[in-house]
Design a protein around this motif. Structure first.
Motif, PDB file in Angstrom:
ATOM      1  N   ASP A   9      11.855 -26.407   7.268  1.00 28.92           N
ATOM      2  CA  ASP A   9      11.335 -25.185   7.864  1.00 28.92           C
ATOM      3  C   ASP A   9       9.849 -25.137   7.513  1.00 28.92           C
ATOM      4  O   ASP A   9       9.360 -25.966   6.731  1.00 28.92           O
ATOM      5  CB  ASP A   9      12.090 -23.989   7.279  1.00 28.92           C
ATOM      6  CG  ASP A   9      11.478 -22.663   7.664  1.00 28.92           C
ATOM      7  OD1 ASP A   9      11.314 -22.414   8.869  1.00 28.92           O
ATOM      8  OD2 ASP A   9      11.141 -21.887   6.746  1.00 28.92           O
ATOM      9  N   PHE A  10       9.101 -24.167   8.039  1.00 30.58           N
ATOM     10  CA  PHE A  10       7.674 -24.109   7.736  1.00 30.58           C
ATOM     11  C   PHE A  10       7.304 -22.933   6.837  1.00 30.58           C
ATOM     12  O   PHE A  10       6.987 -23.112   5.678  1.00 30.58           O
ATOM     13  CB  PHE A  10       6.845 -24.079   9.019  1.00 30.58           C
ATOM     14  CG  PHE A  10       5.370 -24.193   8.762  1.00 30.58           C
ATOM     15  CD1 PHE A  10       4.820 -25.407   8.382  1.00 30.58           C
ATOM     16  CD2 PHE A  10       4.538 -23.083   8.864  1.00 30.58           C
ATOM     17  CE1 PHE A  10       3.454 -25.523   8.115  1.00 30.58           C
ATOM     18  CE2 PHE A  10       3.175 -23.182   8.608  1.00 30.58           C
ATOM     19  CZ  PHE A  10       2.631 -24.414   8.226  1.00 30.58           C
ATOM     20  N   ASP A  11       7.353 -21.702   7.383  1.00 31.78           N
ATOM     21  CA  ASP A  11       6.906 -20.546   6.606  1.00 31.78           C
ATOM     22  C   ASP A  11       7.754 -20.329   5.361  1.00 31.78           C
ATOM     23  O   ASP A  11       8.988 -20.240   5.430  1.00 31.78           O
ATOM     24  CB  ASP A  11       6.936 -19.277   7.464  1.00 31.78           C
ATOM     25  CG  ASP A  11       5.749 -19.203   8.412  1.00 31.78           C
ATOM     26  OD1 ASP A  11       4.628 -19.525   7.971  1.00 31.78           O
ATOM     27  OD2 ASP A  11       5.937 -18.827   9.580  1.00 31.78           O
ATOM     28  N   ALA A  17       1.884 -17.971   4.894  1.00 29.42           N
ATOM     29  CA  ALA A  17       1.014 -17.398   5.926  1.00 29.42           C
ATOM     30  C   ALA A  17       1.122 -15.882   5.944  1.00 29.42           C
ATOM     31  O   ALA A  17       0.919 -15.240   6.973  1.00 29.42           O
ATOM     32  CB  ALA A  17       1.373 -17.967   7.296  1.00 29.42           C
ATOM     33  N   THR A  18       1.424 -15.302   4.777  1.00 26.67           N
ATOM     34  CA  THR A  18       1.703 -13.871   4.700  1.00 26.67           C
ATOM     35  C   THR A  18       0.605 -13.020   5.321  1.00 26.67           C
ATOM     36  O   THR A  18       0.888 -12.118   6.129  1.00 26.67           O
ATOM     37  CB  THR A  18       1.920 -13.440   3.236  1.00 26.67           C
ATOM     38  OG1 THR A  18       3.024 -14.158   2.685  1.00 26.67           O
ATOM     39  CG2 THR A  18       2.217 -11.951   3.156  1.00 26.67           C
ATOM     40  N   SER A  23      -0.839  -9.087   9.280  1.00 25.20           N
ATOM     41  CA  SER A  23      -1.889  -8.495  10.114  1.00 25.20           C
ATOM     42  C   SER A  23      -1.534  -8.581  11.593  1.00 25.20           C
ATOM     43  O   SER A  23      -1.850  -7.666  12.370  1.00 25.20           O
ATOM     44  CB  SER A  23      -3.239  -9.153   9.842  1.00 25.20           C
ATOM     45  OG  SER A  23      -3.221 -10.524  10.145  1.00 25.20           O
ATOM     46  N   SER A  24      -0.852  -9.648  11.995  1.00 27.35           N
ATOM     47  CA  SER A  24      -0.454  -9.793  13.401  1.00 27.35           C
ATOM     48  C   SER A  24       0.627  -8.786  13.773  1.00 27.35           C
ATOM     49  O   SER A  24       0.592  -8.179  14.855  1.00 27.35           O
ATOM     50  CB  SER A  24       0.024 -11.222  13.670  1.00 27.35           C
ATOM     51  OG  SER A  24      -1.004 -12.151  13.428  1.00 27.35           O
ATOM     52  N   PHE A  25       1.594  -8.605  12.878  1.00 30.88           N
ATOM     53  CA  PHE A  25       2.632  -7.593  13.112  1.00 30.88           C
ATOM     54  C   PHE A  25       2.009  -6.212  13.249  1.00 30.88           C
ATOM     55  O   PHE A  25       2.258  -5.493  14.226  1.00 30.88           O
ATOM     56  CB  PHE A  25       3.640  -7.580  11.950  1.00 30.88           C
ATOM     57  CG  PHE A  25       4.856  -8.421  12.168  1.00 30.88           C
ATOM     58  CD1 PHE A  25       5.954  -7.925  12.850  1.00 30.88           C
ATOM     59  CD2 PHE A  25       4.918  -9.708  11.683  1.00 30.88           C
ATOM     60  CE1 PHE A  25       7.087  -8.695  13.047  1.00 30.88           C
ATOM     61  CE2 PHE A  25       6.040 -10.494  11.867  1.00 30.88           C
ATOM     62  CZ  PHE A  25       7.132  -9.984  12.558  1.00 30.88           C
ATOM     63  N   ASN A  26       1.215  -5.832  12.257  1.00 30.85           N
ATOM     64  CA  ASN A  26       0.726  -4.457  12.235  1.00 30.85           C
ATOM     65  C   ASN A  26      -0.346  -4.195  13.289  1.00 30.85           C
ATOM     66  O   ASN A  26      -0.487  -3.060  13.771  1.00 30.85           O
ATOM     67  CB  ASN A  26       0.236  -4.099  10.831  1.00 30.85           C
ATOM     68  CG  ASN A  26       1.407  -3.797   9.898  1.00 30.85           C
ATOM     69  OD1 ASN A  26       2.457  -3.332  10.351  1.00 30.85           O
ATOM     70  ND2 ASN A  26       1.226  -4.064   8.618  1.00 30.85           N
ATOM     71  N   ILE A  39       4.217  -5.088   3.426  1.00 32.02           N
ATOM     72  CA  ILE A  39       4.271  -6.547   3.355  1.00 32.02           C
ATOM     73  C   ILE A  39       5.690  -7.055   3.132  1.00 32.02           C
ATOM     74  O   ILE A  39       6.144  -7.983   3.818  1.00 32.02           O
ATOM     75  CB  ILE A  39       3.348  -7.063   2.229  1.00 32.02           C
ATOM     76  CG1 ILE A  39       1.882  -6.839   2.612  1.00 32.02           C
ATOM     77  CG2 ILE A  39       3.592  -8.551   1.959  1.00 32.02           C
ATOM     78  CD1 ILE A  39       0.900  -7.185   1.514  1.00 32.02           C
ATOM     79  N   GLU A  40       6.405  -6.475   2.185  1.00 32.39           N
ATOM     80  CA  GLU A  40       7.733  -6.987   1.848  1.00 32.39           C
ATOM     81  C   GLU A  40       8.711  -6.843   3.002  1.00 32.39           C
ATOM     82  O   GLU A  40       9.539  -7.728   3.236  1.00 32.39           O
ATOM     83  CB  GLU A  40       8.278  -6.294   0.586  1.00 32.39           C
ATOM     84  CG  GLU A  40       7.539  -6.667  -0.682  1.00 32.39           C
ATOM     85  CD  GLU A  40       7.471  -8.178  -0.904  1.00 32.39           C
ATOM     86  OE1 GLU A  40       8.523  -8.839  -0.778  1.00 32.39           O
ATOM     87  OE2 GLU A  40       6.372  -8.684  -1.207  1.00 32.39           O
ATOM     88  N   SER A  41       8.637  -5.748   3.729  1.00 29.25           N
ATOM     89  CA  SER A  41       9.530  -5.556   4.879  1.00 29.25           C
ATOM     90  C   SER A  41       9.274  -6.611   5.939  1.00 29.25           C
ATOM     91  O   SER A  41      10.206  -7.173   6.524  1.00 29.25           O
ATOM     92  CB  SER A  41       9.336  -4.159   5.483  1.00 29.25           C
ATOM     93  OG  SER A  41       9.712  -3.156   4.571  1.00 29.25           O
ATOM     94  N   ILE A  42       8.000  -6.897   6.184  1.00 29.08           N
ATOM     95  CA  ILE A  42       7.652  -7.907   7.181  1.00 29.08           C
ATOM     96  C   ILE A  42       8.036  -9.298   6.700  1.00 29.08           C
ATOM     97  O   ILE A  42       8.564 -10.114   7.465  1.00 29.08           O
ATOM     98  CB  ILE A  42       6.156  -7.821   7.532  1.00 29.08           C
ATOM     99  CG1 ILE A  42       5.875  -6.508   8.275  1.00 29.08           C
ATOM    100  CG2 ILE A  42       5.728  -9.011   8.383  1.00 29.08           C
ATOM    101  CD1 ILE A  42       4.409  -6.225   8.525  1.00 29.08           C
ATOM    102  N   LYS A  43       7.796  -9.599   5.429  1.00 24.96           N
ATOM    103  CA  LYS A  43       8.148 -10.915   4.886  1.00 24.96           C
ATOM    104  C   LYS A  43       9.633 -11.216   5.064  1.00 24.96           C
ATOM    105  O   LYS A  43      10.013 -12.359   5.302  1.00 24.96           O
ATOM    106  CB  LYS A  43       7.774 -11.007   3.402  1.00 24.96           C
ATOM    107  CG  LYS A  43       6.300 -11.216   3.145  1.00 24.96           C
ATOM    108  CD  LYS A  43       5.972 -11.207   1.666  1.00 24.96           C
ATOM    109  CE  LYS A  43       6.570 -12.397   0.936  1.00 24.96           C
ATOM    110  NZ  LYS A  43       6.125 -12.439  -0.478  1.00 24.96           N
TER     111      LYS A  43
END
Length: 213
Positions: A9-11, A17-18, A23-26, A39-43
């Motif tokens: 896998d990559f990420d 790439a956090t 930043s792309s999500f938000n 951050i943690e929710s998105i991760k």
């Protein structure tokens, strides 16, 4: 090692790439007048397709909204993702060791193929990876085995000679669906006890431990 092919896998398996991801999500959420997320929710959504990540975070399944979100995410990611992607300290040494040992290597990810290439080229290591299967290369995202099986076929390998390495339960499910052995790494957000629900050959703290006897 009994395998002739190791696929990653990559990420959070090979790279972090956090900053670019968050930043792309938000950015996309802001453009859609939706609440931002920490951050943690998105991760915890990393490894899912963007459609699935959007639904997991917002609980909104509106298709048009999801499609708009993906466009906005990609626009921002094209600006920030690659320059905010950092390989883990042992990624390059692990790939080099596998190539020295004569193994095939690959990456199977929900991330765009071209974005993986950007990172590999930035680090000058594109020669260390034989095949990349990104999100745009398949019809069904992980945990569908489509991408992993495509990589295996492209490398003229066989499932019983392949090891898949990943950091999430999505990766564990993908390996199981493809009928290949799986090694988990806890460099993402998934803990050892969660991986224990799935058939893992080993659970590693980092990639370097792959070579421990």
């Amino acid at each position: 090692m009994k395998y002739n092919t190791v696929i990653f896998d990559f990420d959070y398996t090979l790279a972090d790439a956090t900053d670019g991801i968050v930043s792309s999500f938000n950015h996309a959420f802001s453009e859609l007048d939706l609440a931002s997320y920490d951050i943690e929710s998105i991760k915890r959504t990393v490894g899912l397709s963007l459609d699935e990540a959007f639904v997991q975070l917002t609980a909104n399944e509106d298709k048009a909204l999801r499609n708009r979100f993906k466009i906005l995410f990609k626009e921002k990611a094209d600006e920030v993702m690659s320059k905010n992607t950092v390989l883990f300290d042992d990624t390059i040494s692990t790939l080099r060791q596998l190539k020295r040992d004569g193994l095939n290597t690959g990456i199977v990810t929900t991330k765009y193929h071209y974005r993986i290439m950007e990172t590999l080229n930035t680090y000058g290591i594109s020669d260390l990876v034989d095949i990349i299967v990104g999100g745009e290369d398949v019809k069904a995202p992980k945990p569908s085995p489509e991408g992993l099986l495509l990589a295996i076929d492209s490398l003229n390998s066989r499932q019983n000679n392949v090891l898949y390495i990943g950091d999430s339960l999505v990766d564990a499910k993908t390996a199981l669906a493809a009928n290949v052995d799986f090694v988990a790494v806890t460099t993402g957000t998934t803990e050892v006890k969660e991986f224990s629900q799935y058939p893992c050959i080993r659970i590693l703290k980092n990639l370097s431990e792959l070579f421990d006897r």
